[in-house]
Scaffold this active site. Structure first.
Site, PDB file in Angstrom:
ATOM      1  N   SER A  58       8.634  -2.616   8.372  1.00  0.00           N
ATOM      2  CA  SER A  58       8.456  -1.748   6.620  1.00  0.00           C
ATOM      3  C   SER A  58       9.891  -1.581   6.886  1.00  0.00           C
ATOM      4  O   SER A  58       9.759  -0.043   7.223  1.00  0.00           O
ATOM      5  CB  SER A  58       7.994  -1.837   5.852  1.00  0.00           C
ATOM      6  N   HIS A  82       1.466  -4.754   7.665  1.00  0.00           N
ATOM      7  CA  HIS A  82       0.941  -3.739   8.794  1.00  0.00           C
ATOM      8  C   HIS A  82       0.430  -4.711   8.903  1.00  0.00           C
ATOM      9  O   HIS A  82      -0.318  -4.021  10.488  1.00  0.00           O
ATOM     10  CB  HIS A  82       0.545  -2.344   8.722  1.00  0.00           C
ATOM     11  N   GLU A 106      -1.025   1.418   3.818  1.00  0.00           N
ATOM     12  CA  GLU A 106      -1.642   2.938   4.647  1.00  0.00           C
ATOM     13  C   GLU A 106      -2.243   3.155   4.485  1.00  0.00           C
ATOM     14  O   GLU A 106      -2.391   4.095   2.848  1.00  0.00           O
ATOM     15  CB  GLU A 106      -0.975   3.686   5.986  1.00  0.00           C
ATOM     16  N   GLU A 115      -0.819   0.132  13.676  1.00  0.00           N
ATOM     17  CA  GLU A 115      -0.774   1.031  13.576  1.00  0.00           C
ATOM     18  C   GLU A 115      -2.118   1.507  13.864  1.00  0.00           C
ATOM     19  O   GLU A 115      -2.595   3.300  13.872  1.00  0.00           O
ATOM     20  CB  GLU A 115      -0.373   1.849  12.538  1.00  0.00           C
ATOM     21  N   ASP A 139      -0.271   5.128   1.698  1.00  0.00           N
ATOM     22  CA  ASP A 139       1.564   4.775   1.686  1.00  0.00           C
ATOM     23  C   ASP A 139       1.414   3.323   1.456  1.00  0.00           C
ATOM     24  O   ASP A 139       0.915   2.670   2.115  1.00  0.00           O
ATOM     25  CB  ASP A 139       1.966   4.740   3.068  1.00  0.00           C
ATOM     26  N   GLU A 159       3.036   7.820  -0.200  1.00  0.00           N
ATOM     27  CA  GLU A 159       4.405   7.966  -0.027  1.00  0.00           C
ATOM     28  C   GLU A 159       4.693   6.688  -0.398  1.00  0.00           C
ATOM     29  O   GLU A 159       4.149   6.012  -0.518  1.00  0.00           O
ATOM     30  CB  GLU A 159       4.400   7.732   1.454  1.00  0.00           C
ATOM     31  N   ASP A 168      10.284   7.078   1.126  1.00  0.00           N
ATOM     32  CA  ASP A 168      10.396   7.529   3.009  1.00  0.00           C
ATOM     33  C   ASP A 168      11.518   6.048   3.013  1.00  0.00           C
ATOM     34  O   ASP A 168      12.748   6.926   2.914  1.00  0.00           O
ATOM     35  CB  ASP A 168       9.620   6.452   2.914  1.00  0.00           C
ATOM     36  N   LYS A 201      11.801   9.890  10.156  1.00  0.00           N
ATOM     37  CA  LYS A 201      11.683   9.425  11.074  1.00  0.00           C
ATOM     38  C   LYS A 201      12.760   9.120  11.919  1.00  0.00           C
ATOM     39  O   LYS A 201      14.289   9.047  11.383  1.00  0.00           O
ATOM     40  CB  LYS A 201      11.615   7.404  10.264  1.00  0.00           C
ATOM     41  N   HIS A 216       6.064   8.461  12.457  1.00  0.00           N
ATOM     42  CA  HIS A 216       6.184   7.092  13.823  1.00  0.00           C
ATOM     43  C   HIS A 216       6.377   6.027  13.162  1.00  0.00           C
ATOM     44  O   HIS A 216       6.691   6.048  12.188  1.00  0.00           O
ATOM     45  CB  HIS A 216       4.664   7.078  14.744  1.00  0.00           C
ATOM     46  N   LYS A 265       2.176  11.936  10.945  1.00  0.00           N
ATOM     47  CA  LYS A 265       1.433  10.599  10.843  1.00  0.00           C
ATOM     48  C   LYS A 265       1.592   9.641  12.263  1.00  0.00           C
ATOM     49  O   LYS A 265       3.381   9.674  11.928  1.00  0.00           O
ATOM     50  CB  LYS A 265       1.120   9.686   9.333  1.00  0.00           C
TER      51      LYS A 265
END
Length: 424
Positions: free
Chosen positions: A44, A157, A166, A207, A244, A290, A317, A342, A370, A393
């Site tokens: 993403s 994800h 997340e 993840e 997130d 997030e 983000d 990131k 990550h 994270k």
């Protein structure tokens, strides 16, 4: 003391945690020091992220090969950097940026440039005989990160009916990193038992978090609270929750219209999502959220922060993409109160550090992260300690590419001994 110089840079194509190609870079210095770095990859992604260079050759890896990026390292970047002093990180990074000549590193590829940038930092640290976290962060780098562990995956994800990408367990009440990691790892394993007892899937997403078809997004939160309590911890005191949304993934127009398509919750506007968030923050021990809205929804993001920014950390983000241009605009307009950091989103170590510095100077927090496509490289763990951000994270308590970062942090805590710090 004579400063070591770069004598060789070579790259190769390897596979990331999703089985897709990525870049690994090898560097050798004239004092005999060698280092290696491997580049992560996101699923993403924000529209304004630095560009991963892919081959687009459908006869290999469905077009996702990185032989062009590898060739750019070996044939263009390596000759340009030969003989440069390895400790001049900013100069080396700027040389690569200038050679690329684009705003988003689309010419040579952010994956090519970042691989060198990370390998240079690691080689420099080894050459001057310092651990990487101390080389990047200075003698005062001693704060371990709180592991925001992804325990339920949704959105892009996973293949389930959860919209939020997340759900993270955050051990805010632990006395040390080692204990904090234990708190959330134990919660992760209890969660597996709960899901299994309910007849739900315990397979994991990109993840490492579980990806069950729970009844709703809120059911995921309720299930996590249950897991925290059954693991013997107090929600909100020992372990909090971070989310997130990755709202780009369910945005209709990136400007304020949304469709929570996976859960079937239906179409909403920014105001609806903000109202939902306010209810959840009252009801659950949420400390961080997030990307609650899409990257183009600046007005909605600002409203979200006005409503909740005094209660939780609101992290941008996709809206900021670790880019100081967008972070500065966010600071000036009060869009959030934290930025996700990131490395591969901006493409060099130096630019990532500058983004952190900008957040710190503005009184913002910053959340080191990550990517969903990772490698066994542990650079991120050292970088997180060096940046003194306090939280990271790095995925769940499964999948070795995630565990590698946590294990490196355990090593750093051991090296720091009694001087190690741990706090939210």
């Amino acid at each position: 003391m004579k400063q070591a110089k770069i004598s060789s840079i070579q790259a190769m194509e390897i596979l990331d945690s999703r089985g897709n190609p990525t870049v690994r870079v090898f560097i050798e210095l004239d004092d005999g020091t060698t280092s290696v770095a491997s580049v992560p990859s996101g699923a993403s992604t924000g529209e304004n992220e630095a560009i991963e260079l892919r081959d687009q050759d459908t006869s290999r890896y469905a077009g996702k090969g990185v032989l062009k990026a590898v060739a750019n390292v070996n044939e263009k970047l390596s000759p340009a950097l030969f003989g440069m002093t390895v400790t001049e990180q900013s100069l080396i990074d700027q040389t690569m940026i200038d050679l690329d000549g684009t705003d988003n590193k689309s010419n040579l590829g952010a994956n090519a440039i970042l691989g060198i940038s990370m390998a240079v930092a690691r080689a420099a640290a080894k050459s001057v005989r310092l651990p990487l976290y101390q080389y990047l962060g200075g003698a005062g780098a001693k704060r371990l990160t709180i592991p925001c562990m992804n325990i339920i995956n949704g959105g892009e994800h996973s293949d389930n009916n959860v919209d939020i990408q997340e759900f993270m367990a955050v051990p805010i009440g632990a006395p040390t990193f080692r204990e904090g990691l234990r708190y959330v790892a134990e919660t992760f394993h209890v969660l597996k038992k709960i899901l299994k007892k309910r007849g739900l899937a315990t397979s994991v997403g990109d993840e490492g978090g579980f990806a069950p078809d729970v009844a709703s997004n809120e059911d995921a939160l309720e299930t996590i609270i249950q897991a925290i309590e059954q693991a013997g911890y107090k929600p909100g005191e020992d372990i909090a929750i971070a989310l997130d949304s990755a709202a780009n993934s369910f945005a209709v127009d990136m400007k304020g219209a949304y469709d929570l398509k996976w859960s079937g919750a239906g179409k909403m506007q920014s105001s609806d999502l903000i109202s939902l968030a306010k209810d959840w923050v009252k009801k659950y021990p949420i400390v961080l959220w997030e990307d609650p809205l899409a990257e183009g929804d600046w007005a909605g993001f600002k409203q979200f922060t006005q409503e909740l920014g005094d209660k939780i950390e609101v992290v941008g983000d996709d809206i900021f993409v670790t880019n100081t241009q967008y972070i500065q605009r966010g600071i000036e307009q009060g869009i959030a109160n934290s930025a996700l950091i990131k490395l591969n989103q901006i493409g060099t170590v130096s630019e990532s550090i500058e983004a952190v510095r900008m957040c710190r100077d503005a009184g913002w927090r910053y959340f080191i992260s990550h990517r969903s496509g990772e490698t066994e490289d542990t650079f991120l763990a050292d970088f997180a300690v060096a940046m003194d951000g306090g939280h990271l994270k790095s995925g769940s308590a499964s999948r070795s590419e995630r565990i590698a970062k946590y294990n490196r942090l355990l090593e750093i805590e051991r090296e720091l001994g009694v001087s190690a710090q741990y706090y939210w």
